[in-house]
Design a protein around this motif. Structure first.
Motif, mmCIF file in Angstrom:
data_model
loop_
_atom_site.group_PDB
_atom_site.id
_atom_site.type_symbol
_atom_site.label_atom_id
_atom_site.label_comp_id
_atom_site.label_asym_id
_atom_site.label_seq_id
_atom_site.Cartn_x
_atom_site.Cartn_y
_atom_site.Cartn_z
ATOM 1 N N ARG A 1 -0.305 -0.129 -6.477
ATOM 2 C CA ARG A 1 1.106 -0.195 -6.042
ATOM 3 C C ARG A 1 1.589 1.171 -5.558
ATOM 4 N NH1 ARG A 1 3.720 -4.790 -7.038
ATOM 5 N NH2 ARG A 1 2.784 -6.277 -8.474
ATOM 6 N N ARG A 2 1.260 2.214 -6.311
ATOM 7 C CA ARG A 2 1.675 3.564 -5.918
ATOM 8 C C ARG A 2 1.065 3.946 -4.571
ATOM 9 N NH1 ARG A 2 -1.292 7.683 -6.287
ATOM 10 N NH2 ARG A 2 -2.481 7.043 -8.128
ATOM 11 N N MET A 3 -0.220 3.672 -4.423
ATOM 12 C CA MET A 3 -0.877 4.006 -3.161
ATOM 13 C C MET A 3 -0.318 3.163 -2.020
ATOM 14 S SD MET A 3 -4.823 4.840 -4.247
ATOM 15 C CE MET A 3 -5.112 3.348 -5.201
ATOM 16 N N GLY A 4 0.039 1.916 -2.305
ATOM 17 C CA GLY A 4 0.679 1.074 -1.289
ATOM 18 C C GLY A 4 1.993 1.683 -0.820
ATOM 19 N N ASN A 5 2.784 2.181 -1.759
ATOM 20 C CA ASN A 5 4.039 2.845 -1.398
ATOM 21 C C ASN A 5 3.789 4.111 -0.587
ATOM 22 O OD1 ASN A 5 5.849 0.994 -2.578
ATOM 23 N ND2 ASN A 5 5.551 1.913 -4.589
ATOM 24 N N GLU A 6 2.744 4.867 -0.946
ATOM 25 C CA GLU A 6 2.398 6.066 -0.186
ATOM 26 C C GLU A 6 1.987 5.719 1.248
ATOM 27 O OE1 GLU A 6 -0.646 8.131 -2.380
ATOM 28 O OE2 GLU A 6 0.652 8.432 -4.116
ATOM 29 N N ILE A 7 1.258 4.620 1.401
ATOM 30 C CA ILE A 7 0.843 4.170 2.730
ATOM 31 C C ILE A 7 2.061 3.842 3.585
ATOM 32 C CG2 ILE A 7 -0.251 2.238 3.973
ATOM 33 C CD1 ILE A 7 -2.337 2.236 1.635
ATOM 34 N N VAL B 1 -4.261 -2.150 9.743
ATOM 35 C CA VAL B 1 -5.347 -3.080 9.464
ATOM 36 C C VAL B 1 -5.995 -2.589 8.179
ATOM 37 C CG1 VAL B 1 -7.545 -4.043 10.250
ATOM 38 C CG2 VAL B 1 -5.752 -3.520 11.921
ATOM 39 N N ILE B 2 -6.121 -3.456 7.187
ATOM 40 C CA ILE B 2 -6.730 -3.106 5.909
ATOM 41 C C ILE B 2 -8.185 -3.571 5.947
ATOM 42 C CG2 ILE B 2 -6.598 -3.355 3.394
ATOM 43 C CD1 ILE B 2 -4.052 -2.150 4.635
ATOM 44 N N ILE B 3 -9.113 -2.656 5.657
ATOM 45 C CA ILE B 3 -10.537 -2.994 5.658
ATOM 46 C C ILE B 3 -11.145 -2.540 4.335
ATOM 47 C CG2 ILE B 3 -12.782 -2.630 6.736
ATOM 48 C CD1 ILE B 3 -11.344 -2.210 9.392
ATOM 49 N N GLY B 4 -11.736 -3.481 3.611
ATOM 50 C CA GLY B 4 -12.418 -3.172 2.359
ATOM 51 C C GLY B 4 -13.911 -3.049 2.563
ATOM 52 N N ILE B 5 -14.506 -2.058 1.901
ATOM 53 C CA ILE B 5 -15.952 -1.880 1.950
ATOM 54 C C ILE B 5 -16.584 -2.817 0.924
ATOM 55 C CG2 ILE B 5 -17.860 -0.263 1.596
ATOM 56 C CD1 ILE B 5 -15.995 1.984 2.519
ATOM 57 N N GLN B 6 -17.593 -3.572 1.379
ATOM 58 C CA GLN B 6 -18.284 -4.513 0.494
ATOM 59 C C GLN B 6 -18.843 -3.782 -0.719
ATOM 60 O OE1 GLN B 6 -18.383 -7.624 0.386
ATOM 61 N NE2 GLN B 6 -18.331 -8.491 2.428
ATOM 62 N N ARG B 7 -18.684 -4.243 -1.807
ATOM 63 C CA ARG B 7 -18.208 -5.424 -2.442
ATOM 64 C C ARG B 7 -16.831 -5.207 -3.047
ATOM 65 N NH1 ARG B 7 -22.334 -9.617 -4.409
ATOM 66 N NH2 ARG B 7 -21.145 -9.396 -6.250
ATOM 67 N N ARG B 8 -16.701 -4.316 -4.002
ATOM 68 C CA ARG B 8 -15.438 -4.232 -4.732
ATOM 69 C C ARG B 8 -14.272 -3.719 -3.891
ATOM 70 N NH1 ARG B 8 -19.639 -4.414 -7.620
ATOM 71 N NH2 ARG B 8 -19.660 -5.594 -9.558
ATOM 72 N N ALA C 1 -8.860 -4.190 -1.446
ATOM 73 C CA ALA C 1 -8.142 -4.274 -0.168
ATOM 74 C C ALA C 1 -7.270 -5.527 -0.130
ATOM 75 C CB ALA C 1 -9.120 -4.276 1.000
ATOM 76 N N GLY C 2 -7.784 -6.633 -0.642
ATOM 77 C CA GLY C 2 -6.997 -7.868 -0.691
ATOM 78 C C GLY C 2 -5.768 -7.718 -1.559
ATOM 79 N N ARG C 3 -5.902 -7.037 -2.671
ATOM 80 C CA ARG C 3 -4.749 -6.809 -3.550
ATOM 81 C C ARG C 3 -3.729 -5.894 -2.873
ATOM 82 N NH1 ARG C 3 -7.518 -5.724 -9.424
ATOM 83 N NH2 ARG C 3 -9.004 -7.445 -9.324
ATOM 84 N N LEU C 4 -4.232 -4.858 -2.210
ATOM 85 C CA LEU C 4 -3.343 -3.947 -1.477
ATOM 86 C C LEU C 4 -2.583 -4.714 -0.405
ATOM 87 C CD1 LEU C 4 -2.383 -1.043 -0.795
ATOM 88 C CD2 LEU C 4 -4.340 -0.922 0.762
ATOM 89 N N ARG C 5 -3.269 -5.556 0.326
ATOM 90 C CA ARG C 5 -2.635 -6.361 1.373
ATOM 91 C C ARG C 5 -1.514 -7.231 0.781
ATOM 92 N NH1 ARG C 5 -5.116 -11.666 4.061
ATOM 93 N NH2 ARG C 5 -3.773 -11.838 5.865
#
Length: 181
Positions: free
Chosen positions: A20-26, A37-44, A49-53
């Motif tokens: 949440r904090r990093m989302g606010n910083e973004i 555009v949010i891109i997550g590196i496989q796997r975790r 990234a999905g939670r951030l989105r």
């Protein structure tokens, strides 16, 4: 490799709070979230990234494109691996040319995974910029790569690893320092 847990460095609540904090910083750094555009590196990184989105959707009212990036074939140590590498999916649902990308991964260590991710992104398109979000930075960099958004810095020895678990894949949200056994 067998691992022995030594210490919990992030609980589920800590992980959620950090995202949440990093989302606010973004949002602050990018003057909103509309063109990201949010891109997550496989796997975790994909799950983080999905939670951030979802956080950005709830807080900013925008549904951002979400991609998954596999860097396996871009690794600089692929020929040194004793096991056959497992290739996961890469799926980027939009044209990334000229877009602002937030690249998400769970742990930053040597920087080689991020170097590989940047090469993979470069093969897909030419974004306006790539910003890096990391849940845990454990140090020991071999390349000059630093996160733009950081959940927590956790100093480790070379005989330790940071094991991040996410509920979608591992059944729980937790990050622990483990000793190599």
């Amino acid at each position: 490799m067998k691992l022995k847990e030594k210490a919990v460095v992030m609980t589920a609540e800590d992980m959620e709070r950090a995202l949440r904090r990093m989302g606010n910083e973004i949002v602050e750094r990018n003057h909103g979230a509309g063109d990201l555009v949010i891109i997550g590196i496989q796997r975790r990184g994909v799950y983080l990234a999905g939670r951030l989105r979802e956080f950005l959707r709830a807080s900013e009212g925008v549904k951002l494109p979400l991609g998954e990036l596999d860097i396996t074939l871009y690794r600089d140590d692929i020929t040194l691996l004793s096991d056959q590498p497992v290739v996961h999916s890469t799926s980027i649902p939009v044209d990334i040319n000229g877009r602002r990308i937030v690249l998400v991964d769970d742990v930053l260590y040597t920087g080689r995974t991020i170097r590989a991710a940047l090469e993979a992104i470069g093969d897909i398109g030419r974004p306006a910029c790539v910003q890096l979000l990391i849940l845990i930075d454990r140090g020991h960099r071999e390349l000059p790569i630093q996160p733009d958004y950081l959940g927590r810095a956790v100093p480790t020895s070379s005989q330790e690893i940071v094991d991040v678990r996410v509920k979608e894949l591992d059944g729980e949200d937790i990050a622990v320092i483990c000793a190599k056994a």
